[in-house]
Design an enzyme around this catalytic site. Sequence first.
Site, mmCIF file in Angstrom:
data_model
loop_
_atom_site.group_PDB
_atom_site.id
_atom_site.type_symbol
_atom_site.label_atom_id
_atom_site.label_comp_id
_atom_site.label_asym_id
_atom_site.label_seq_id
_atom_site.Cartn_x
_atom_site.Cartn_y
_atom_site.Cartn_z
ATOM 1 N N CYS A 135 31.964 151.293 77.049
ATOM 2 C CA CYS A 135 30.761 150.585 77.697
ATOM 3 C C CYS A 135 31.153 149.970 78.759
ATOM 4 O O CYS A 135 31.941 148.934 78.954
ATOM 5 C CB CYS A 135 30.259 149.501 76.372
ATOM 6 N N CYS A 138 30.036 146.242 79.521
ATOM 7 C CA CYS A 138 30.934 145.308 78.507
ATOM 8 C C CYS A 138 32.196 144.972 79.137
ATOM 9 O O CYS A 138 32.701 143.967 79.138
ATOM 10 C CB CYS A 138 31.145 145.795 77.082
ATOM 11 N N ASP A 139 32.956 146.232 79.789
ATOM 12 C CA ASP A 139 34.120 146.116 80.304
ATOM 13 C C ASP A 139 34.688 146.170 81.808
ATOM 14 O O ASP A 139 35.600 145.927 82.018
ATOM 15 C CB ASP A 139 34.878 147.167 79.320
#
Length: 314
Positions: A135, A138-139
């Site tokens: 992701c 997200c990261d």
Amino acid sequence: MPKGVERLVIIGSGPAGLTAAIYGCRADLSPLVFMGTQYGGQLMLTSEVENFPGFRDPVMGPDLMMSMKSQAERLGARLVQEDVVKVNFRTRPFEITTESGQVSARAVIVATGANPKRIGLENELRLMGKGVSNCAVCDAFFFRGKRVAVVGGGDTAMEEANFLSKFASSVQIIHRRAELRANAALRREAESNPKISFVWNTVVTDVLGAAKVEGVRVRNVETGEQSTMGVDGLFVAIGHEPNTDVFRGQMELDEKGYAKVRNGTESSVPGVFVAGDVRDFRYRQAVTAAAEGCKALIDAEKFVKADLAAAAVS
Ligand code: NAP
């Protein structure tokens, strides 16, 4: 297993399922939640989460899920750590079967999520959250100024690469063929991005690094040549698999197995609602899944109320 007819059974314990449980308690539905043996969903495999509202500082994925679980428990949700092995949505009340027995329910919320497909390498799993991710949204933030690779040639891989390029110093897309599957717009965006390059006809055969990702071993599938690429992050974007095997034939699924909804969060079966990644291949965020859990509960509550009223009249 509890006796009698449950008002609401929730299947799944990621952000969608647990948010539905929290709202379900406050709506006096006393939800019974089948969490699955591996509860908590994809966030259990994530490290720091920085984009879930309400936390000034990063929160670890498993800690976030434990907080949601405790919140649901404190409010009175009955949480059962078992997998659902069979459902019957053709009968009313609905029947839900686990390894230890069967319950019946007036309404069901399906929030079983989806799993990112994995390449299938031992070190891919070992270094998950330590440089391996599924992701970018997200990261990506953690890869500012770093070199990353993205595996895949579809829409998701292009989106991940385009997003990552805002943070990383370089993004190499490793694709097993020499032609992308992604749509023209996403493809053009990636191709014209100076930070993004392509490594064609290539598969990742190992992920290197002791405590965090330091590189990947790759093999050219045309020539058989093996080499090592130095990267700090590996984003695997080769598709997702919705967890809907147990619902096959019981409610409508699309050609990729995602649950179909028709009215708000209602599935093709009145009284069965769906929330989160089990139907959403587009947004796939903890916060969007949580929001869908809330919506599904509001829809389910209306249904249960009407169902109880109809039962009282008859
Ligand atoms: P996808 O379209 O199934 O593409 C998966 C990619 O990964 C393909 O390029 C495939 O290679 C590759 N791949 C699969 N298994 C692999 C393996 N074991 N090793 C190496 N490579 C592998 O999946 P997706 O990109 O996640 O998209 C899923 C759906 O969501 C699609 O319908 C897509 O259009 C949609 N989507 C839309 C948007 C958007 O419109 N903005 C964004 C994201 C997703 P091959 O090409 O060789 O098969």
